[in-house]
Design a protein around this motif. Structure first.
Motif, PDB file in Angstrom:
ATOM      1  N   UNK A   3      -6.094 -28.546  22.432  1.00 18.15           N
ATOM      2  CA  UNK A   3      -6.711 -28.490  23.603  1.00 18.15           C
ATOM      3  C   UNK A   3      -6.582 -26.957  24.236  1.00 18.15           C
ATOM      4  N   UNK A   4      -6.244 -26.855  25.258  1.00 13.65           N
ATOM      5  CA  UNK A   4      -6.302 -25.384  25.858  1.00 13.65           C
ATOM      6  C   UNK A   4      -5.352 -24.590  25.274  1.00 13.65           C
ATOM      7  N   UNK A   5      -4.255 -24.831  24.840  1.00 10.19           N
ATOM      8  CA  UNK A   5      -3.067 -24.098  24.441  1.00 10.19           C
ATOM      9  C   UNK A   5      -3.575 -23.454  23.165  1.00 10.19           C
ATOM     10  N   UNK A   6      -4.023 -24.324  22.190  1.00  8.49           N
ATOM     11  CA  UNK A   6      -4.374 -24.049  20.914  1.00  8.49           C
ATOM     12  C   UNK A   6      -5.472 -22.977  21.086  1.00  8.49           C
ATOM     13  N   UNK A   7      -6.672 -23.273  21.974  1.00  8.38           N
ATOM     14  CA  UNK A   7      -7.666 -22.185  21.949  1.00  8.38           C
ATOM     15  C   UNK A   7      -7.166 -20.803  22.679  1.00  8.38           C
ATOM     16  N   UNK A   8      -6.238 -20.844  23.536  1.00  9.02           N
ATOM     17  CA  UNK A   8      -5.875 -19.652  24.198  1.00  9.02           C
ATOM     18  C   UNK A   8      -5.125 -19.111  22.947  1.00  9.02           C
ATOM     19  N   UNK A  11      -7.824 -17.390  20.518  1.00  6.39           N
ATOM     20  CA  UNK A  11      -8.605 -16.491  21.085  1.00  6.39           C
ATOM     21  C   UNK A  11      -8.136 -15.043  21.175  1.00  6.39           C
ATOM     22  N   UNK A  12      -6.410 -15.291  21.094  1.00  5.29           N
ATOM     23  CA  UNK A  12      -5.719 -13.995  21.211  1.00  5.29           C
ATOM     24  C   UNK A  12      -5.349 -13.494  19.909  1.00  5.29           C
ATOM     25  N   UNK A  14      -7.415 -13.450  17.034  1.00  4.06           N
ATOM     26  CA  UNK A  14      -8.273 -12.909  16.379  1.00  4.06           C
ATOM     27  C   UNK A  14      -9.438 -12.186  16.953  1.00  4.06           C
ATOM     28  N   UNK A  15      -9.932 -11.073  16.667  1.00  2.00           N
ATOM     29  CA  UNK A  15     -10.934 -10.211  17.395  1.00  2.00           C
ATOM     30  C   UNK A  15     -11.959 -10.931  17.421  1.00  2.00           C
ATOM     31  N   UNK A  16     -12.989 -10.843  18.140  1.00  2.00           N
ATOM     32  CA  UNK A  16     -14.226 -11.772  18.424  1.00  2.00           C
ATOM     33  C   UNK A  16     -15.187 -11.611  17.220  1.00  2.00           C
ATOM     34  N   UNK A  17     -15.153 -10.476  16.360  1.00  2.00           N
ATOM     35  CA  UNK A  17     -16.023 -10.622  15.367  1.00  2.00           C
ATOM     36  C   UNK A  17     -15.775 -11.627  14.253  1.00  2.00           C
ATOM     37  N   UNK A  18     -14.485 -12.123  14.300  1.00  2.00           N
ATOM     38  CA  UNK A  18     -14.217 -12.988  13.252  1.00  2.00           C
ATOM     39  C   UNK A  18     -13.366 -14.238  13.653  1.00  2.00           C
ATOM     40  N   UNK A  19     -13.519 -14.387  14.979  1.00  2.00           N
ATOM     41  CA  UNK A  19     -12.816 -15.474  15.779  1.00  2.00           C
ATOM     42  C   UNK A  19     -13.125 -17.002  15.230  1.00  2.00           C
ATOM     43  N   UNK A  20     -14.508 -17.104  15.017  1.00  2.00           N
ATOM     44  CA  UNK A  20     -14.789 -18.604  14.729  1.00  2.00           C
ATOM     45  C   UNK A  20     -14.497 -18.673  13.136  1.00  2.00           C
ATOM     46  N   UNK A  69       5.633 -20.265  15.165  1.00  2.00           N
ATOM     47  CA  UNK A  69       4.421 -19.792  14.858  1.00  2.00           C
ATOM     48  C   UNK A  69       3.741 -19.228  15.990  1.00  2.00           C
ATOM     49  N   UNK A  70       3.889 -19.560  17.230  1.00  2.00           N
ATOM     50  CA  UNK A  70       3.461 -18.958  18.347  1.00  2.00           C
ATOM     51  C   UNK A  70       4.043 -17.688  18.664  1.00  2.00           C
ATOM     52  N   UNK A  71       5.548 -17.682  18.445  1.00  5.02           N
ATOM     53  CA  UNK A  71       6.022 -16.608  18.797  1.00  5.02           C
ATOM     54  C   UNK A  71       5.730 -15.366  17.916  1.00  5.02           C
ATOM     55  N   UNK A  72       5.440 -15.806  16.571  1.00  9.05           N
ATOM     56  CA  UNK A  72       5.398 -14.683  15.639  1.00  9.05           C
ATOM     57  C   UNK A  72       3.834 -14.217  15.279  1.00  9.05           C
ATOM     58  N   UNK A  73       2.718 -15.067  16.041  1.00 13.43           N
ATOM     59  CA  UNK A  73       1.440 -14.970  15.851  1.00 13.43           C
ATOM     60  C   UNK A  73       1.223 -13.647  16.481  1.00 13.43           C
ATOM     61  N   UNK A  74       0.584 -12.919  15.577  1.00 11.46           N
ATOM     62  CA  UNK A  74      -0.135 -11.475  15.980  1.00 11.46           C
ATOM     63  C   UNK A  74      -1.144 -11.611  17.200  1.00 11.46           C
ATOM     64  N   UNK A  75      -1.345 -10.899  18.139  1.00 11.54           N
ATOM     65  CA  UNK A  75      -2.329 -11.069  19.110  1.00 11.54           C
ATOM     66  C   UNK A  75      -3.196  -9.911  19.027  1.00 11.54           C
ATOM     67  N   UNK A  76      -4.341 -10.260  19.363  1.00  6.10           N
ATOM     68  CA  UNK A  76      -5.440  -9.325  19.351  1.00  6.10           C
ATOM     69  C   UNK A  76      -5.673  -8.850  21.006  1.00  6.10           C
ATOM     70  N   UNK A  77      -5.482  -7.568  21.116  1.00  4.83           N
ATOM     71  CA  UNK A  77      -5.779  -7.165  22.685  1.00  4.83           C
ATOM     72  C   UNK A  77      -7.117  -6.544  22.756  1.00  4.83           C
ATOM     73  N   UNK A  78      -7.730  -6.902  23.713  1.00  2.00           N
ATOM     74  CA  UNK A  78      -8.865  -6.613  24.304  1.00  2.00           C
ATOM     75  C   UNK A  78      -9.024  -5.161  24.689  1.00  2.00           C
TER      76      UNK A  78
END
Length: 82
Positions: A3-8, A11-12, A14-20, A69-78
């Protein structure tokens, strides 16, 4: 997690070019590993421990792994600066 938590998180992560592609590969591998092996693991643990609490502990371990996993997941900053 779904749901929304997964998609949030995705989306943070991966960069938009490889997100899908990132979503497809990570979700596919996770579903193959978890959905493919959890019945055998559950069956083995139920017969080894002879306890009705095994599903609870499987859910608990899954929640702990997801939180880590959520805590160590790298985040893509816009970067919107020009």
């Amino acid at each position: 997690m779904s749901g929304p938590a997964l998609y949030t998180i995705i989306s943070n992560a991966f960069p938009p070019s490889v997100r899908l592609t990132g979503l497809g590969v990570s979700f596919g591998i996770g579903m193959i590993l978890f959905s493919g092996f959890i019945p055998a693991i559950m069956y083995g643990l139920l017969h080894y421990f002879h306890s009705a609490y095994v599903p609870f502990f499987i859910a608990l371990v899954t929640a702990i792994i997801t939180t880590i996993g959520m805590l160590i997941c790298p985040r893509y900053e816009n970067d919107t600066s020009d």
